[in-house]
Design a protein around this motif. Structure first.
Motif, PDB file in Angstrom:
ATOM      1  N   PRO A   1       0.814  -1.235   0.000  1.00 34.79           N
ATOM      2  CA  PRO A   1       0.000   0.000   0.000  1.00 34.79           C
ATOM      3  C   PRO A   1       0.839   1.273   0.000  1.00 34.79           C
ATOM      4  O   PRO A   1       0.495   2.234  -0.696  1.00 34.79           O
ATOM      5  N   VAL A   2       1.919   1.287   0.776  1.00 35.53           N
ATOM      6  CA  VAL A   2       2.768   2.490   0.804  1.00 35.53           C
ATOM      7  C   VAL A   2       3.370   2.727  -0.585  1.00 35.53           C
ATOM      8  O   VAL A   2       3.377   3.854  -1.095  1.00 35.53           O
ATOM      9  N   SER A   3       3.845   1.661  -1.218  1.00 40.94           N
ATOM     10  CA  SER A   3       4.418   1.787  -2.560  1.00 40.94           C
ATOM     11  C   SER A   3       3.370   2.270  -3.553  1.00 40.94           C
ATOM     12  O   SER A   3       3.635   3.128  -4.394  1.00 40.94           O
ATOM     13  N   ALA A   4       2.168   1.712  -3.459  1.00 45.95           N
ATOM     14  CA  ALA A   4       1.092   2.093  -4.375  1.00 45.95           C
ATOM     15  C   ALA A   4       0.727   3.568  -4.195  1.00 45.95           C
ATOM     16  O   ALA A   4       0.484   4.281  -5.184  1.00 45.95           O
ATOM     17  N   PHE A   5       0.731   4.020  -2.959  1.00 44.53           N
ATOM     18  CA  PHE A   5       0.354   5.402  -2.689  1.00 44.53           C
ATOM     19  C   PHE A   5       1.423   6.359  -3.228  1.00 44.53           C
ATOM     20  O   PHE A   5       1.109   7.402  -3.812  1.00 44.53           O
ATOM     21  N   PHE A   6       2.673   5.994  -3.057  1.00 46.45           N
ATOM     22  CA  PHE A   6       3.748   6.822  -3.613  1.00 46.45           C
ATOM     23  C   PHE A   6       3.666   6.832  -5.145  1.00 46.45           C
ATOM     24  O   PHE A   6       3.785   7.872  -5.791  1.00 46.45           O
ATOM     25  N   SER A   7       3.424   5.650  -5.701  1.00 43.89           N
ATOM     26  CA  SER A   7       3.309   5.553  -7.149  1.00 43.89           C
ATOM     27  C   SER A   7       2.158   6.426  -7.660  1.00 43.89           C
ATOM     28  O   SER A   7       2.285   7.121  -8.679  1.00 43.89           O
ATOM     29  N   ALA A   8       1.046   6.403  -6.929  1.00 44.53           N
ATOM     30  CA  ALA A   8      -0.127   7.201  -7.326  1.00 44.53           C
ATOM     31  C   ALA A   8       0.202   8.683  -7.338  1.00 44.53           C
ATOM     32  O   ALA A   8      -0.219   9.426  -8.236  1.00 44.53           O
ATOM     33  N   PHE A   9       0.979   9.108  -6.357  1.00 42.87           N
ATOM     34  CA  PHE A   9       1.376  10.520  -6.275  1.00 42.87           C
ATOM     35  C   PHE A   9       2.215  10.905  -7.506  1.00 42.87           C
ATOM     36  O   PHE A   9       1.945  11.923  -8.158  1.00 42.87           O
ATOM     37  N   VAL A  10       3.183  10.074  -7.838  1.00 42.29           N
ATOM     38  CA  VAL A  10       4.034  10.395  -8.993  1.00 42.29           C
ATOM     39  C   VAL A  10       3.230  10.302 -10.292  1.00 42.29           C
ATOM     40  O   VAL A  10       3.443  11.073 -11.227  1.00 42.29           O
ATOM     41  N   CYS A  11       2.268   9.366 -10.337  1.00 39.35           N
ATOM     42  CA  CYS A  11       1.423   9.231 -11.535  1.00 39.35           C
ATOM     43  C   CYS A  11       0.702  10.542 -11.854  1.00 39.35           C
ATOM     44  O   CYS A  11       0.518  10.899 -13.021  1.00 39.35           O
ATOM     45  N   ILE A  12       0.281  11.256 -10.816  1.00 40.91           N
ATOM     46  CA  ILE A  12      -0.418  12.531 -11.029  1.00 40.91           C
ATOM     47  C   ILE A  12       0.500  13.504 -11.779  1.00 40.91           C
ATOM     48  O   ILE A  12       0.103  14.138 -12.759  1.00 40.91           O
ATOM     49  N   ILE A  13       1.728  13.579 -11.316  1.00 35.67           N
ATOM     50  CA  ILE A  13       2.686  14.508 -11.942  1.00 35.67           C
ATOM     51  C   ILE A  13       3.003  14.070 -13.369  1.00 35.67           C
ATOM     52  O   ILE A  13       3.025  14.880 -14.300  1.00 35.67           O
ATOM     53  N   ILE A  14       3.232  12.772 -13.522  1.00 34.85           N
ATOM     54  CA  ILE A  14       3.574  12.258 -14.862  1.00 34.85           C
ATOM     55  C   ILE A  14       2.406  12.477 -15.823  1.00 34.85           C
ATOM     56  O   ILE A  14       2.609  12.770 -17.006  1.00 34.85           O
ATOM     57  N   TYR A  15       1.182  12.333 -15.328  1.00 36.29           N
ATOM     58  CA  TYR A  15       0.024  12.554 -16.205  1.00 36.29           C
ATOM     59  C   TYR A  15       0.031  13.968 -16.765  1.00 36.29           C
ATOM     60  O   TYR A  15      -0.160  14.166 -17.967  1.00 36.29           O
ATOM     61  N   PHE A  16       0.233  14.951 -15.874  1.00 38.16           N
ATOM     62  CA  PHE A  16       0.278  16.343 -16.330  1.00 38.16           C
ATOM     63  C   PHE A  16       1.323  16.512 -17.430  1.00 38.16           C
ATOM     64  O   PHE A  16       1.066  17.065 -18.489  1.00 38.16           O
ATOM     65  N   LEU A  17       2.523  16.020 -17.134  1.00 41.77           N
ATOM     66  CA  LEU A  17       3.642  16.167 -18.065  1.00 41.77           C
ATOM     67  C   LEU A  17       3.314  15.551 -19.425  1.00 41.77           C
ATOM     68  O   LEU A  17       3.482  16.179 -20.475  1.00 41.77           O
ATOM     69  N   TRP A  18       2.787  14.331 -19.414  1.00 41.77           N
ATOM     70  CA  TRP A  18       2.550  13.626 -20.670  1.00 41.77           C
ATOM     71  C   TRP A  18       1.304  14.118 -21.392  1.00 41.77           C
ATOM     72  O   TRP A  18       1.170  13.927 -22.597  1.00 41.77           O
ATOM     73  N   HIS A  19       0.393  14.732 -20.652  1.00 38.54           N
ATOM     74  CA  HIS A  19      -0.731  15.375 -21.336  1.00 38.54           C
ATOM     75  C   HIS A  19      -0.198  16.457 -22.276  1.00 38.54           C
ATOM     76  O   HIS A  19      -0.635  16.554 -23.433  1.00 38.54           O
ATOM     77  N   PHE A  20       0.761  17.248 -21.789  1.00 36.70           N
ATOM     78  CA  PHE A  20       1.293  18.317 -22.629  1.00 36.70           C
ATOM     79  C   PHE A  20       2.197  17.761 -23.734  1.00 36.70           C
ATOM     80  O   PHE A  20       2.246  18.310 -24.827  1.00 36.70           O
ATOM     81  N   PHE A  21       2.898  16.656 -23.441  1.00 41.00           N
ATOM     82  CA  PHE A  21       3.624  15.972 -24.521  1.00 41.00           C
ATOM     83  C   PHE A  21       2.640  15.576 -25.620  1.00 41.00           C
ATOM     84  O   PHE A  21       2.895  15.760 -26.809  1.00 41.00           O
ATOM     85  N   GLY A  22       1.518  15.009 -25.201  1.00 40.25           N
ATOM     86  CA  GLY A  22       0.507  14.552 -26.163  1.00 40.25           C
ATOM     87  C   GLY A  22      -0.016  15.693 -27.004  1.00 40.25           C
ATOM     88  O   GLY A  22      -0.203  15.560 -28.219  1.00 40.25           O
ATOM     89  N   ARG A  23      -0.247  16.820 -26.363  1.00 35.40           N
ATOM     90  CA  ARG A  23      -0.727  17.990 -27.119  1.00 35.40           C
ATOM     91  C   ARG A  23       0.296  18.431 -28.156  1.00 35.40           C
ATOM     92  O   ARG A  23      -0.051  18.829 -29.253  1.00 35.40           O
ATOM     93  N   TRP A  24       1.567  18.374 -27.746  1.00 38.03           N
ATOM     94  CA  TRP A  24       2.623  18.780 -28.677  1.00 38.03           C
ATOM     95  C   TRP A  24       2.694  17.816 -29.857  1.00 38.03           C
ATOM     96  O   TRP A  24       2.758  18.227 -31.015  1.00 38.03           O
ATOM     97  N   PHE A  25       2.619  16.530 -29.570  1.00 35.96           N
ATOM     98  CA  PHE A  25       2.705  15.538 -30.640  1.00 35.96           C
ATOM     99  C   PHE A  25       1.475  15.575 -31.560  1.00 35.96           C
ATOM    100  O   PHE A  25       1.531  15.056 -32.673  1.00 35.96           O
ATOM    101  N   ALA A  26       0.386  16.175 -31.104  1.00 37.58           N
ATOM    102  CA  ALA A  26      -0.832  16.238 -31.919  1.00 37.58           C
ATOM    103  C   ALA A  26      -0.888  17.483 -32.792  1.00 37.58           C
ATOM    104  O   ALA A  26      -1.870  17.716 -33.500  1.00 37.58           O
ATOM    105  N   LYS A  27       0.155  18.296 -32.757  1.00 34.34           N
ATOM    106  CA  LYS A  27       0.158  19.538 -33.531  1.00 34.34           C
ATOM    107  C   LYS A  27       0.142  19.268 -35.044  1.00 34.34           C
ATOM    108  O   LYS A  27       0.589  18.213 -35.484  1.00 34.34           O
ATOM    109  N   THR A  28      -0.347  20.246 -35.775  1.00 29.37           N
ATOM    110  CA  THR A  28      -0.436  20.083 -37.234  1.00 29.37           C
ATOM    111  C   THR A  28       0.386  21.155 -37.964  1.00 29.37           C
ATOM    112  O   THR A  28       0.105  21.493 -39.105  1.00 29.37           O
ATOM    113  N   ASP A  29       1.391  21.676 -37.291  1.00 32.77           N
ATOM    114  CA  ASP A  29       2.177  22.782 -37.859  1.00 32.77           C
ATOM    115  C   ASP A  29       3.087  22.341 -39.007  1.00 32.77           C
ATOM    116  O   ASP A  29       3.556  21.207 -39.038  1.00 32.77           O
ATOM    117  N   PHE A  30       3.311  23.283 -39.891  1.00 25.74           N
ATOM    118  CA  PHE A  30       4.289  23.089 -40.965  1.00 25.74           C
ATOM    119  C   PHE A  30       5.479  24.009 -40.715  1.00 25.74           C
ATOM    120  O   PHE A  30       5.322  25.091 -40.146  1.00 25.74           O
TER     121      PHE A  30
END
Lengths: 250, 249
Positions: free
Chosen positions: B214-243
């Motif tokens: 449980p302690v490991s899972a809770f720590f993992s959950a905390f880091v998952c929140i941060i990683i989600y934010f980071l990768w959401h913006f990665f995803g937005r960047w990769f979805a760009k249609t710029d030339f």
């Protein structure tokens, strides 16, 4: 009525929007070839691939490597040269229907690219993990590397660059410049191949045991992220195809 | 043919063309994400995912969710924010699992003869479904990161518990106590077997006694929140249609 009949006749004579035969043959080409490769690994991996100093290793694996490298250079030069040489110099003046047909051909290339990425980045890359967990490497050119690094990666690179060149030379959508995410989607996975240089250099110095999560492998991870750039290509394509379909019906 | 003319000749053909493109796009997206996600996951958390004797209560529980929430967050950033499709996380995880299962059968077992019950992949599906459901119901990136990301981390161990529990049963072997999973590892020696390589239950987290997971899972959950934010913006960047300009002069 006569006009309708004429129209139907014209349709029948016209090439189909999607050439399903090419799509099927393209998919089957990878499937059949890689099935044969997997059979070859199963037979000659164990019987001739355990000791790189053995004569049979030279016969069955190093010769495989030399042949595939030559073939890859020939195929890429021929294919890319053909696509470039036969480019449409009046791409902005094609009819909407021809443009739609070309989008289908483009997507046939992209489907093959996705399929090739699966085989290279997923199937043969993780396969390499179990081989190294089983056989201690005594060469950079292990049976799994000869297939993974020097066959499956070049094949997806050849396919991806072909898709990019097709789009650039035949579709008005890509005429306004270089599509950034298309470049990332093709060059990123391509960079995994040069990164093999770092990987093999590191393995030569630091350890024989195969820890898959070792930081030495993070270059592959970084360039693997580039596959996500396919989302940018999808978004551009959806916009372009949507515009073609939403125009007034004839 | 005028510039405003359609490329199709009837609404029926437009629908057919549209559906055909849907399948081609879905296949390409699925396989490309599969390839990128698989190479990312196997090289950041692979050793814990490959072998049952690495699937411990501490680092497997911590590492696997953190490194696997990445692609789901990025794909959601495209599929939801652009197309309102609440399936980005589930599609990503299903793609990864398909690639992994094919490999474990065809290569881990089929080429190097490890039994499937030592090399089965981790189950990531429950967390991915919750991630998609939170996004669909909330429609908020922040809510999905905080609630969905936390749920993704917390659900990992329960989601795998029915699979791993039988292999965590203690056994005595040559006077030493170990898990059944450890015993599997003894019988199937690998280059990653030595204890100085195997990162399993190391450190002082054992002072928490039975609460390690449980302690490991809770720590993992905390880091998952941060990683989600980071990768959401990665995803937005990769979805760009710029030339960018291709004018070399």
């Amino acid at each position: 009525m006569a006009a309708t009949t004429e129209s139907v006749k014209a349709d029948a004579a016209e090439a189909p929007l999607l050439n399903k035969r090419n799509l099927t043959l393209g998919m089957l080409l990878y499937l059949v070839f890689y099935s044969w490769v997997r059979w070859y690994e199963g037979v000659y991996g164990w019987s001739a691939g355990l000791d790189s100093f053995a004569p049979e290793f030279e016969t069955y694996w190093m010769n495989f490597l030399y042949i595939e490298l030559v073939l890859e250079v020939v195929v890429s030069a021929t294919l890319w040269g053909y696509i470039w040489k036969t480019r449409d110099r009046k791409v902005m003046s094609i009819t909407p229907r021809e443009e739609l047909r070309r989008h289908f051909t483009h997507w046939t290339w992209l489907v093959c690219y996705g399929w090739a990425i699966y085989w290279g980045a997923s199937y043969f890359t993780e396969q390499d993990g179990t081989w190294h967990q089983t056989i201690v490497r005594d060469t950079d050119f292990t049976p799994s590397h000869i297939i993974e690094f020097y066959l499956s990666y070049p094949i997806y690179i050849i396919t991806g660059v072909s898709a990019f060149l097709y789009a650039k030379t035949r579709l008005p959508t890509y005429n306004e410049g270089l599509h950034l995410m298309y470049l990332v989607a093709v060059i990123g996975p391509f960079m995994i191949l040069p990164n093999v240089g770092l990987n093999e250099w590191g393995h030569t110095f630091w350890f024989m045991e195969e820890l898959f999560v070792a930081p030495l492998h993070y270059g592959f991870v970084f360039f693997g992220w580039a596959a996500l750039a396919i989302m940018g290509v999808v978004n551009t394509e959806v916009d372009a195809i949507g515009k073609l379909l939403k125009k007034d019906l004839a | 043919m005028s510039a405003s003319q359609s490329a199709v000749r009837s609404r029926a053909e437009a629908v057919q063309v549209s559906r055909t493109f849907d399948w081609m796009i879905l296949f390409t997206l699925f396989t490309a994400v599969l390839g990128g996600y698989h190479i990312h996951y196997m090289l950041t958390g692979g050793d814990w995912d490959f072998w049952s004797d690495w699937k411990d209560r501490r680092l497997w529980v911590t590492v696997a969710p953190i490194v696997s929430i990445t692609f789901p967050a990025a794909v959601q950033a495209c599929l939801w924010w652009r197309y309102r499709l609440p399936v980005g996380a589930t599609i990503s995880v299903l793609a990864l699992l398909l690639g992994e299962w094919i490999n474990r059968y065809m290569n881990f077992w089929g080429w190097t003869y490890f039994p499937i019950n030592i090399c089965f992949p981790s189950n990531l599906v429950p967390g991915a479904i919750v991630l998609d459901v939170v996004l669909m119901l909330g429609g908020s990136m922040t809510l999905t990161a905080v609630v969905g990301g936390m749920a993704y981390g917390l659900l990992f161990y329960p989601g795998n518990w029915p699979i791993i529990a039988p292999l965590h049963v203690p056994v005595e072997y040559n006077g030493m106590m170990m898990t059944l999973a450890d015993l599997q590892g003894y019988h199937y020696v690998r280059t990653g077997t030595p204890e100085y390589i195997r990162m399993v239950e190391k450190g002082t987290l054992r002072t928490f006694g039975k609460d390690v997971a449980p302690v490991s899972a809770f720590f993992s959950a905390f880091v998952c929140i941060i990683i989600y934010f980071l990768w959401h913006f990665f995803g937005r960047w990769f979805a760009k249609t710029d030339f960018i300009s291709d004018d070399a002069s």
